[in-house]
Write a protein that holds these residues in place. Sequence first.
Motif, PDB file in Angstrom:
ATOM      1  N   PHE A 136       0.827  -1.201   0.000  1.00  0.00           N
ATOM      2  CA  PHE A 136       0.000   0.000   0.000  1.00  0.00           C
ATOM      3  C   PHE A 136       0.866   1.258   0.000  1.00  0.00           C
ATOM      4  CE2 PHE A 136      -3.352   2.924   1.126  1.00  0.00           C
ATOM      5  CZ  PHE A 136      -4.366   2.439   0.322  1.00  0.00           C
ATOM      6  N   TYR A 139       1.656   1.905  -3.444  1.00  0.00           N
ATOM      7  CA  TYR A 139       0.582   2.591  -4.167  1.00  0.00           C
ATOM      8  C   TYR A 139       0.615   4.096  -3.895  1.00  0.00           C
ATOM      9  CZ  TYR A 139      -3.905   4.673  -4.999  1.00  0.00           C
ATOM     10  OH  TYR A 139      -4.868   5.543  -5.398  1.00  0.00           O
ATOM     11  N   VAL A 140       0.759   4.466  -2.607  1.00  0.00           N
ATOM     12  CA  VAL A 140       0.752   5.895  -2.267  1.00  0.00           C
ATOM     13  C   VAL A 140       1.887   6.607  -2.988  1.00  0.00           C
ATOM     14  CG1 VAL A 140       1.026   7.543  -0.404  1.00  0.00           C
ATOM     15  CG2 VAL A 140      -0.373   5.539  -0.064  1.00  0.00           C
ATOM     16  N   GLU A 143       1.284   7.224  -6.615  1.00  0.00           N
ATOM     17  CA  GLU A 143       0.462   8.411  -6.876  1.00  0.00           C
ATOM     18  C   GLU A 143       1.274   9.693  -6.731  1.00  0.00           C
ATOM     19  OE1 GLU A 143      -2.151   8.559  -8.303  1.00  0.00           O
ATOM     20  OE2 GLU A 143      -3.613   7.061  -7.725  1.00  0.00           O
ATOM     21  N   LEU A 180      -4.552  -0.067  -7.654  1.00  0.00           N
ATOM     22  CA  LEU A 180      -5.167  -0.016  -6.328  1.00  0.00           C
ATOM     23  C   LEU A 180      -6.149  -1.166  -6.157  1.00  0.00           C
ATOM     24  CD1 LEU A 180      -5.665   1.389  -3.663  1.00  0.00           C
ATOM     25  CD2 LEU A 180      -7.320   2.852  -4.765  1.00  0.00           C
ATOM     26  N   LEU A 181      -6.948  -1.416  -7.185  1.00  0.00           N
ATOM     27  CA  LEU A 181      -7.930  -2.498  -7.093  1.00  0.00           C
ATOM     28  C   LEU A 181      -7.219  -3.829  -6.872  1.00  0.00           C
ATOM     29  CD1 LEU A 181     -10.883  -3.228  -7.273  1.00  0.00           C
ATOM     30  CD2 LEU A 181     -10.600  -3.613  -9.684  1.00  0.00           C
ATOM     31  N   CYS A 184      -5.962  -4.108  -3.331  1.00  0.00           N
ATOM     32  CA  CYS A 184      -7.062  -4.398  -2.409  1.00  0.00           C
ATOM     33  C   CYS A 184      -7.468  -5.860  -2.501  1.00  0.00           C
ATOM     34  CB  CYS A 184      -8.258  -3.510  -2.708  1.00  0.00           C
ATOM     35  SG  CYS A 184      -7.930  -1.798  -2.408  1.00  0.00           S
ATOM     36  N   MET A 185      -7.477  -6.407  -3.731  1.00  0.00           N
ATOM     37  CA  MET A 185      -7.854  -7.814  -3.880  1.00  0.00           C
ATOM     38  C   MET A 185      -6.807  -8.722  -3.257  1.00  0.00           C
ATOM     39  SD  MET A 185      -9.307  -8.034  -7.691  1.00  0.00           S
ATOM     40  CE  MET A 185     -11.005  -7.725  -8.082  1.00  0.00           C
ATOM     41  N   TYR A 187      -4.960  -7.948  -0.737  1.00  0.00           N
ATOM     42  CA  TYR A 187      -5.174  -7.846   0.706  1.00  0.00           C
ATOM     43  C   TYR A 187      -6.356  -8.712   1.119  1.00  0.00           C
ATOM     44  CZ  TYR A 187      -6.326  -6.042   5.246  1.00  0.00           C
ATOM     45  OH  TYR A 187      -6.622  -5.961   6.572  1.00  0.00           O
ATOM     46  N   ASP A 188      -7.386  -8.702   0.288  1.00  0.00           N
ATOM     47  CA  ASP A 188      -8.579  -9.480   0.568  1.00  0.00           C
ATOM     48  C   ASP A 188      -8.257 -10.979   0.609  1.00  0.00           C
ATOM     49  OD1 ASP A 188     -11.120 -10.490   0.630  1.00  0.00           O
ATOM     50  OD2 ASP A 188     -11.411 -10.271  -1.528  1.00  0.00           O
ATOM     51  N   LEU A 193      -0.257  -6.846   3.935  1.00  0.00           N
ATOM     52  CA  LEU A 193       0.203  -5.835   2.990  1.00  0.00           C
ATOM     53  C   LEU A 193       1.719  -5.872   2.821  1.00  0.00           C
ATOM     54  CD1 LEU A 193      -2.120  -2.901   3.961  1.00  0.00           C
ATOM     55  CD2 LEU A 193      -2.043  -4.031   1.771  1.00  0.00           C
TER      56      LEU A 193
ATOM     57  N   ILE B  45     -13.661   1.461  -5.291  1.00  0.00           N
ATOM     58  CA  ILE B  45     -12.638   0.672  -4.582  1.00  0.00           C
ATOM     59  C   ILE B  45     -12.809   0.827  -3.073  1.00  0.00           C
ATOM     60  CG2 ILE B  45     -10.190   0.314  -4.279  1.00  0.00           C
ATOM     61  CD1 ILE B  45      -9.765   1.298  -7.072  1.00  0.00           C
ATOM     62  N   PHE B  48     -15.486  -1.401  -1.981  1.00  0.00           N
ATOM     63  CA  PHE B  48     -14.974  -2.779  -1.960  1.00  0.00           C
ATOM     64  C   PHE B  48     -14.205  -3.027  -0.667  1.00  0.00           C
ATOM     65  CE2 PHE B  48     -11.534  -5.780  -3.050  1.00  0.00           C
ATOM     66  CZ  PHE B  48     -12.291  -6.860  -3.441  1.00  0.00           C
TER      67      PHE B  48
END
Lengths: 504, 124
Positions: A136, A139-140, A143, A180-181, A184-185, A187-188, A193, B45, B48
């Motif tokens: 994560f 990701y930050v 960006e 990002l998606l 998140c997946m 992580y799911d 992370l 997201i 989600f």
Amino acid sequence: MKLVQNVPFFCIMLSMFSGTISSVLPGKWARRLNVVMISLVTGMTLWLLQYLVGSGIGSYTYMMGHFPAPWGNELRVGLLEVVVALFFSVIMLLSLLGGRKKLDGEVEATKHNIYYILCNLLLSSLLALVYTNDLFTAYVFVEINTIAACGLIMIRQNGRCIEAAVRYMIMSLLGSGLLLLSICMIYDLTGHLLMENIQQQIRVIMEAGTYRIPMLIIIGILTVGLAIKSALFPFHSWVPDAYGYSTVSSGAILSSLVSKGYIFLLFKVFYRVIGFQHIADSHILNLLFLFGLCGMIFGSASAIWEKDIRRMIAFSSVAQIGYIYMGLGLGTEAGVIAAIFHVLVHGATKSLLFVSAIGLTDVSGGSRSFFEITGSAYRNKAAGVGFLVASLSMVGIPVFSGFVSKLLFAEAAVLVPNWKLFPTLIVLAISTVLNAIYFLKTIVRIYTPVKQEEIRAKGYFELKFPEQKLYCVTIFLFVLVNLILGMASQPIIALITEGLHHFA
Amino acid sequence: MGGNLLVNYGEAVAMILFGIGFANLLFQKNLIKKIIGFNIMDTAIYLFLAEKGYIAGRMPPIVVNGIQDVEAYINPIPSGLVLTGIVVSVSVSALMLSLTIRLYKRYHTLDLDEISIRLRKEGL
């Protein structure tokens, strides 16, 4: 813990805080701070490299804050990361030095400190992308990297640049949305992370044979997201405008560092998060391989038709990114090593091309058209030499760095155990010929003498060493980096290979 | 397959919204609509993530009555990720809007394709 182990943290924080401080400094001091900061980062990274090589520790993890592994945030430092970080800071410094004069001309003096804020933030986000061990956080910083890169394009306030920045932003946002998606997946699926923990969980999942389709979707959207951001072939529509019209340092930094940061993140995810074997099994590499091959041909072919020298160099970037993805797509260790080496080669060469092209256009009345730069290598000798070296390197002439990476790609292709052997070799040959066509065409043009009367009639002038000392020194350093990569490639490849072993 | 979709309808909605936002960001000509598409995509997201962090019948992770049992609360990490993501998407939206204003002041249109055509005519 030794002091030297804190270096990655120091580097990231130093560049981030010098960005903040630059906002209250006048342009000149912001520039000095920037030079001092990047030199310090380079020096400290060298120190870290020497420590890693000397002590025999291949890699270590660095705890950020006071919380241990599954909860806290971590940096991870290894040989490969340090080599890439060192390379990023050196190229960043050289690109900024080479484009400094142009920046003074193209950007209002009141905005110079803003430019250096963006550069400092960009460097800090690149270093964070290289060192981070947390998805994560990655990701930050992706960006932050995107925002800073967008700022670098739009700092030159004309319609073309703003439009290019908007297009760049839109494609980047599509890419980061997908990234990002997928994070998140992940992580799911795994509940973690940090990269090491995710990899353990993914191993468990894969051994149990469950969640095959979600895993495939995750790998797919993550790869597409990062491929969009690093301008792989079908997603490259924003490249020529963004690299071609922004101020020269921005073009050099964008093509040689920003896209490479995303590619390095992709390597990192493949090796350290999902595991390269699972990636190879998922056939996503074949797709990358095919797109890489298409990019190699298409980028070079577009560059041949281009009449604007800066846009030509930008299209050549598309082709070179294709090389990198092709190496990754071979799916063998040799291919990945070749791809990482090409990341370095392309970064060093492409920034030299941008910086020397600007020297050529400056002595041709600022025109970027192909016809106007005839004979410009005589009017600005340093730029001419720089362009010559960079072009020969891109074409793949021995002694220069491009030759080594092409050799590595060909070797990797020969060793590959499946159908990829012949397509790689054939496309490599075609692409080399196409490269030779447009680069040699340009070299012949800039070294074609023009009559003195004609030059005077057009109002062109000559630039000699005393008028552009900094520029000449920068070109010299760039050429030196290129020759080091070309002639002392063995130790660098050995470092990359060892780093890659610690990486997985 | 179908049964899973019904149980996880939150995630299904999030994915559909993501698709809508993604398509808008990619295909709309109007810059403002593109930015709206981007916001829908990011919000999808967050939906989600929120859906993933929620555990039915548990409280938000704030200790009020002295209950410190882990079993009493939902997973707080996705909420933290959502917060970080919101910060990022706000700053990106602001940047995009400022770019849009710049372009609108110059060309008096929000249509990106038309702006490109005019730029080509200017031959800058």
